[in-house]
Design a protein around this motif. Structure first.
Motif, PDB file in Angstrom:
ATOM      1  N   GLU B  22       0.816  -1.206   0.000  1.00 28.12           N
ATOM      2  CA  GLU B  22       0.000   0.000   0.000  1.00 28.12           C
ATOM      3  C   GLU B  22       0.858   1.268   0.000  1.00 28.12           C
ATOM      4  O   GLU B  22       1.941   1.301   0.581  1.00 28.12           O
ATOM      5  N   CYS B  23       0.333   2.271  -0.649  1.00 29.67           N
ATOM      6  CA  CYS B  23       0.995   3.570  -0.738  1.00 29.67           C
ATOM      7  C   CYS B  23      -0.025   4.660  -0.461  1.00 29.67           C
ATOM      8  O   CYS B  23      -1.114   4.660  -1.049  1.00 29.67           O
ATOM      9  N   SER B  24       0.351   5.594   0.404  1.00 29.33           N
ATOM     10  CA  SER B  24      -0.491   6.754   0.698  1.00 29.33           C
ATOM     11  C   SER B  24       0.354   8.008   0.606  1.00 29.33           C
ATOM     12  O   SER B  24       1.540   7.994   0.922  1.00 29.33           O
ATOM     13  N   GLN B  25      -0.287   9.109   0.193  1.00 31.50           N
ATOM     14  CA  GLN B  25       0.455  10.364   0.089  1.00 31.50           C
ATOM     15  C   GLN B  25      -0.404  11.531   0.562  1.00 31.50           C
ATOM     16  O   GLN B  25      -1.622  11.521   0.398  1.00 31.50           O
ATOM     17  N   THR B  26       0.271  12.481   1.163  1.00 31.70           N
ATOM     18  CA  THR B  26      -0.402  13.685   1.646  1.00 31.70           C
ATOM     19  C   THR B  26       0.071  14.912   0.885  1.00 31.70           C
ATOM     20  O   THR B  26      -0.097  16.033   1.346  1.00 31.70           O
ATOM     21  N   LYS B  27       0.660  14.686  -0.277  1.00 25.51           N
ATOM     22  CA  LYS B  27       1.187  15.805  -1.072  1.00 25.51           C
ATOM     23  C   LYS B  27       0.122  16.454  -1.944  1.00 25.51           C
ATOM     24  O   LYS B  27       0.368  17.493  -2.548  1.00 25.51           O
ATOM     25  N   GLY B  28      -1.019  15.798  -2.070  1.00 26.61           N
ATOM     26  CA  GLY B  28      -2.047  16.346  -2.946  1.00 26.61           C
ATOM     27  C   GLY B  28      -1.760  16.129  -4.423  1.00 26.61           C
ATOM     28  O   GLY B  28      -2.394  16.745  -5.276  1.00 26.61           O
ATOM     29  N   HIS B  29      -0.817  15.268  -4.729  1.00 26.03           N
ATOM     30  CA  HIS B  29      -0.472  14.991  -6.124  1.00 26.03           C
ATOM     31  C   HIS B  29      -1.478  14.041  -6.751  1.00 26.03           C
ATOM     32  O   HIS B  29      -2.013  13.151  -6.095  1.00 26.03           O
ATOM     33  N   ASP B  30      -1.700  14.217  -8.047  1.00 26.22           N
ATOM     34  CA  ASP B  30      -2.645  13.326  -8.716  1.00 26.22           C
ATOM     35  C   ASP B  30      -1.944  12.140  -9.392  1.00 26.22           C
ATOM     36  O   ASP B  30      -2.565  11.134  -9.670  1.00 26.22           O
ATOM     37  N   ARG B  31      -0.652  12.268  -9.650  1.00 21.66           N
ATOM     38  CA  ARG B  31       0.060  11.213 -10.363  1.00 21.66           C
ATOM     39  C   ARG B  31       0.793  10.318  -9.385  1.00 21.66           C
ATOM     40  O   ARG B  31       1.534  10.809  -8.520  1.00 21.66           O
ATOM     41  N   MET B  32       0.607   9.010  -9.555  1.00 25.72           N
ATOM     42  CA  MET B  32       1.274   8.044  -8.681  1.00 25.72           C
ATOM     43  C   MET B  32       1.854   6.913  -9.501  1.00 25.72           C
ATOM     44  O   MET B  32       1.328   6.566 -10.571  1.00 25.72           O
ATOM     45  N   TYR B  33       2.949   6.338  -9.003  1.00 27.88           N
ATOM     46  CA  TYR B  33       3.718   5.353  -9.746  1.00 27.88           C
ATOM     47  C   TYR B  33       4.153   4.222  -8.811  1.00 27.88           C
ATOM     48  O   TYR B  33       4.411   4.448  -7.630  1.00 27.88           O
ATOM     49  N   TRP B  34       4.285   3.035  -9.388  1.00 26.14           N
ATOM     50  CA  TRP B  34       4.932   1.922  -8.699  1.00 26.14           C
ATOM     51  C   TRP B  34       6.145   1.478  -9.512  1.00 26.14           C
ATOM     52  O   TRP B  34       6.038   1.210 -10.717  1.00 26.14           O
ATOM     53  N   TYR B  35       7.298   1.398  -8.810  1.00 22.64           N
ATOM     54  CA  TYR B  35       8.547   0.946  -9.414  1.00 22.64           C
ATOM     55  C   TYR B  35       9.043  -0.278  -8.657  1.00 22.64           C
ATOM     56  O   TYR B  35       8.779  -0.457  -7.471  1.00 22.64           O
ATOM     57  N   ARG B  36       9.852  -1.033  -9.356  1.00 20.09           N
ATOM     58  CA  ARG B  36      10.527  -2.181  -8.749  1.00 20.09           C
ATOM     59  C   ARG B  36      12.028  -1.987  -8.938  1.00 20.09           C
ATOM     60  O   ARG B  36      12.479  -1.616 -10.033  1.00 20.09           O
ATOM     61  N   GLN B  37      12.821  -2.231  -7.882  1.00 19.25           N
ATOM     62  CA  GLN B  37      14.273  -2.118  -7.941  1.00 19.25           C
ATOM     63  C   GLN B  37      14.906  -3.486  -7.777  1.00 19.25           C
ATOM     64  O   GLN B  37      14.648  -4.194  -6.798  1.00 19.25           O
ATOM     65  N   ASP B  38      15.762  -3.853  -8.723  1.00 15.23           N
ATOM     66  CA  ASP B  38      16.534  -5.087  -8.684  1.00 15.23           C
ATOM     67  C   ASP B  38      18.007  -4.751  -8.850  1.00 15.23           C
ATOM     68  O   ASP B  38      18.355  -3.834  -9.615  1.00 15.23           O
ATOM     69  N   PRO B  39      18.893  -5.473  -8.195  1.00 17.91           N
ATOM     70  CA  PRO B  39      20.332  -5.206  -8.329  1.00 17.91           C
ATOM     71  C   PRO B  39      20.769  -5.261  -9.787  1.00 17.91           C
ATOM     72  O   PRO B  39      20.439  -6.189 -10.515  1.00 17.91           O
ATOM     73  N   GLY B  40      21.514  -4.253 -10.197  1.00 20.42           N
ATOM     74  CA  GLY B  40      22.042  -4.213 -11.557  1.00 20.42           C
ATOM     75  C   GLY B  40      21.063  -3.767 -12.615  1.00 20.42           C
ATOM     76  O   GLY B  40      21.436  -3.617 -13.783  1.00 20.42           O
ATOM     77  N   LEU B  41      19.805  -3.538 -12.211  1.00 16.54           N
ATOM     78  CA  LEU B  41      18.788  -3.142 -13.191  1.00 16.54           C
ATOM     79  C   LEU B  41      18.202  -1.772 -12.900  1.00 16.54           C
ATOM     80  O   LEU B  41      17.406  -1.267 -13.699  1.00 16.54           O
ATOM     81  N   GLY B  42      18.517  -1.191 -11.804  1.00 14.76           N
ATOM     82  CA  GLY B  42      17.922   0.091 -11.442  1.00 14.76           C
ATOM     83  C   GLY B  42      16.459  -0.073 -11.075  1.00 14.76           C
ATOM     84  O   GLY B  42      16.017  -1.141 -10.642  1.00 14.76           O
ATOM     85  N   LEU B  43      15.692   0.989 -11.259  1.00 16.18           N
ATOM     86  CA  LEU B  43      14.258   0.952 -10.983  1.00 16.18           C
ATOM     87  C   LEU B  43      13.499   0.876 -12.298  1.00 16.18           C
ATOM     88  O   LEU B  43      13.838   1.564 -13.259  1.00 16.18           O
ATOM     89  N   ARG B  44      12.473   0.048 -12.309  1.00 15.50           N
ATOM     90  CA  ARG B  44      11.646  -0.119 -13.510  1.00 15.50           C
ATOM     91  C   ARG B  44      10.177   0.107 -13.157  1.00 15.50           C
ATOM     92  O   ARG B  44       9.716  -0.317 -12.099  1.00 15.50           O
ATOM     93  N   LEU B  45       9.461   0.717 -14.084  1.00 11.04           N
ATOM     94  CA  LEU B  45       8.077   1.104 -13.838  1.00 11.04           C
ATOM     95  C   LEU B  45       7.134  -0.077 -14.006  1.00 11.04           C
ATOM     96  O   LEU B  45       7.156  -0.771 -15.037  1.00 11.04           O
ATOM     97  N   ILE B  46       6.270  -0.288 -13.002  1.00 12.68           N
ATOM     98  CA  ILE B  46       5.301  -1.379 -13.052  1.00 12.68           C
ATOM     99  C   ILE B  46       3.942  -0.862 -13.539  1.00 12.68           C
ATOM    100  O   ILE B  46       3.374  -1.378 -14.498  1.00 12.68           O
ATOM    101  N   TYR B  47       3.407   0.135 -12.841  1.00 15.55           N
ATOM    102  CA  TYR B  47       2.134   0.766 -13.185  1.00 15.55           C
ATOM    103  C   TYR B  47       2.211   2.244 -12.823  1.00 15.55           C
ATOM    104  O   TYR B  47       2.983   2.642 -11.961  1.00 15.55           O
ATOM    105  N   TYR B  48       1.337   3.025 -13.470  1.00 12.94           N
ATOM    106  CA  TYR B  48       1.203   4.415 -13.097  1.00 12.94           C
ATOM    107  C   TYR B  48      -0.237   4.864 -13.265  1.00 12.94           C
ATOM    108  O   TYR B  48      -1.007   4.254 -14.018  1.00 12.94           O
ATOM    109  N   SER B  49      -0.578   5.930 -12.571  1.00 13.04           N
ATOM    110  CA  SER B  49      -1.966   6.410 -12.557  1.00 13.04           C
ATOM    111  C   SER B  49      -1.959   7.930 -12.498  1.00 13.04           C
ATOM    112  O   SER B  49      -1.242   8.510 -11.684  1.00 13.04           O
ATOM    113  N   PHE B  50      -2.765   8.553 -13.355  1.00  8.90           N
ATOM    114  CA  PHE B  50      -2.821  10.014 -13.380  1.00  8.90           C
ATOM    115  C   PHE B  50      -3.988  10.556 -12.564  1.00  8.90           C
ATOM    116  O   PHE B  50      -4.018  11.727 -12.232  1.00  8.90           O
TER     117      PHE B  50
END
Lengths: 114, 116
Positions: B22-50
Motif C-alpha cells: 500500500e501507498c499513501s500520500q499527503t502531497k495532494g499529487h494526482d500522479r502516482m507510480y509503482w517501481y521495482r528495484q533489482d540489483p544491476g537493473l535500477g528501478l523499472r516502472l510497473i504501473y502508473y496512474s494520473f
C-alpha cells in the motif's frame, strides 16, 4: 524507447577528494529532464540534482554539479570535497515528455574512504 | 510534512500467496507510480496512474495489478507471488504538468519483499 546507462557499477573516492559518476542516455526527444538520485543504506530515494535539457548551463547544488553534454547525450555527476555521508548508490534518471515516468540507469555504488 | 508512505516496510511471503503493498500520500499529487528495484537493473516502472479513473501499465506489469482507491492511495497487488518478484518496491508521486514541481518525483521509503 529511452535508455539510460551507467557504466560504472562501483566507484570509490577518498574523503575530501572529487569524484565523477558517468551516465549516458539515448533519446529522440528534444525536451526532457535528467536527474541524479542518491540511495543511502536507508533505501530512501533522495533527489540530488536535476537538469533541464533546454538549459545550456550546467546545474549545481552545493558540492554537486553536473556536466551536461546534450549532443553527446552524456550527463555526469561531480561530487567535490567528498564526505563520508556521500557513500550511497547513485542513480541517473531520464524524464521525457510522456506521462512523466522516469527511466533509470543501473546505479553506481559510491564508497568514500576516510 | 507532506509525505509518501508505504506499508509494510518489509514482508516475507511464500510462493502462491496473494500480497498487497500500500501507498499513501499527503502531497495532494494526482500522479502516482509503482517501481521495482533489482540489483544491476535500477528501478523499472510497473504501473502508473494520473487520477482515480486512470490506470496504465508500465514496462513490467505482468504478474501485478493495482488499485487507485482515492487520489491519495495507490495499492500494488501480487495475485500469486513467485520468487522472482523478490525485490524492493517503491511508490512515487508527482504533480500535474504545469505546476511548479511537476518534473520531480517524490518517493516513498520502499517495501522490501521476499518471496520464498
Amino acid at each position: 524507447a529511452q535508455t539510460v546507462t551507467q557504466s560504472q557499477p562501483e566507484m570509490s573516492v577518498q574523503e575530501a577528494e572529487t569524484v565523477t559518476l558517468s551516465c549516458t542516455y539515448d533519446t529522440s526527444e528534444s525536451d526532457y529532464y535528467l536527474f541524479w538520485y542518491k540511495q543511502p543504506p536507508s533505501r530512501q530515494m533522495i533527489l540530488v540534482i536535476r537538469q533541464e535539457a533546454y538549459k545550456q548551463q550546467n546545474a549545481t547544488e552545493n558540492r554537486f554539479s553536473v556536466n551536461f553534454q546534450k549532443a553527446a547525450k552524456s550527463f555526469s555527476l561531480k561530487i567535490s570535497d567528498s564526505q563520508l555521508g556521500d557513500a550511497a548508490m547513485y542513480f541517473c534518471a531520464y524524464r521525457g515528455s510522456s506521462y512523466g515516468k522516469l527511466t533509470f540507469g543501473q546505479g553506481t555504488i559510491l564508497t568514500v574512504h576516510p | 510534512d507532506a509525505d509518501v508512505t508505504q506499508t509494510p516496510r518489509n514482508r516475507i511471503t511464500k510462493t502462491g500467496k496473494r500480497i498487497m503493498l500500500e501507498c499513501s500520500q499527503t502531497k495532494g499529487h494526482d500522479r502516482m507510480y509503482w517501481y521495482r528495484q533489482d540489483p544491476g537493473l535500477g528501478l523499472r516502472l510497473i504501473y502508473y496512474s494520473f487520477d482515480v479513473k486512470d490506470i496504465n501499465k508500465g514496462e513490467i506489469s505482468d504478474g501485478y495489478s493495482v488499485s487507485r482507491q482515492a487520489q491519495a492511495k495507490f495499492s500494488l497487488s501480487l495475485e500469486s507471488a513467485i520468487p522472482n518478484q523478490t525485490a524492493l518496491y517503491f511508490c512515487a508521486t508527482s504533480a500535474p504538468t504545469g505546476t511548479r514541481s511537476y518534473n520531480e518525483q517524490f518517493f516513498g521509503p520502499g517495501t522490501r519483499l521476499t518471496v520464498l
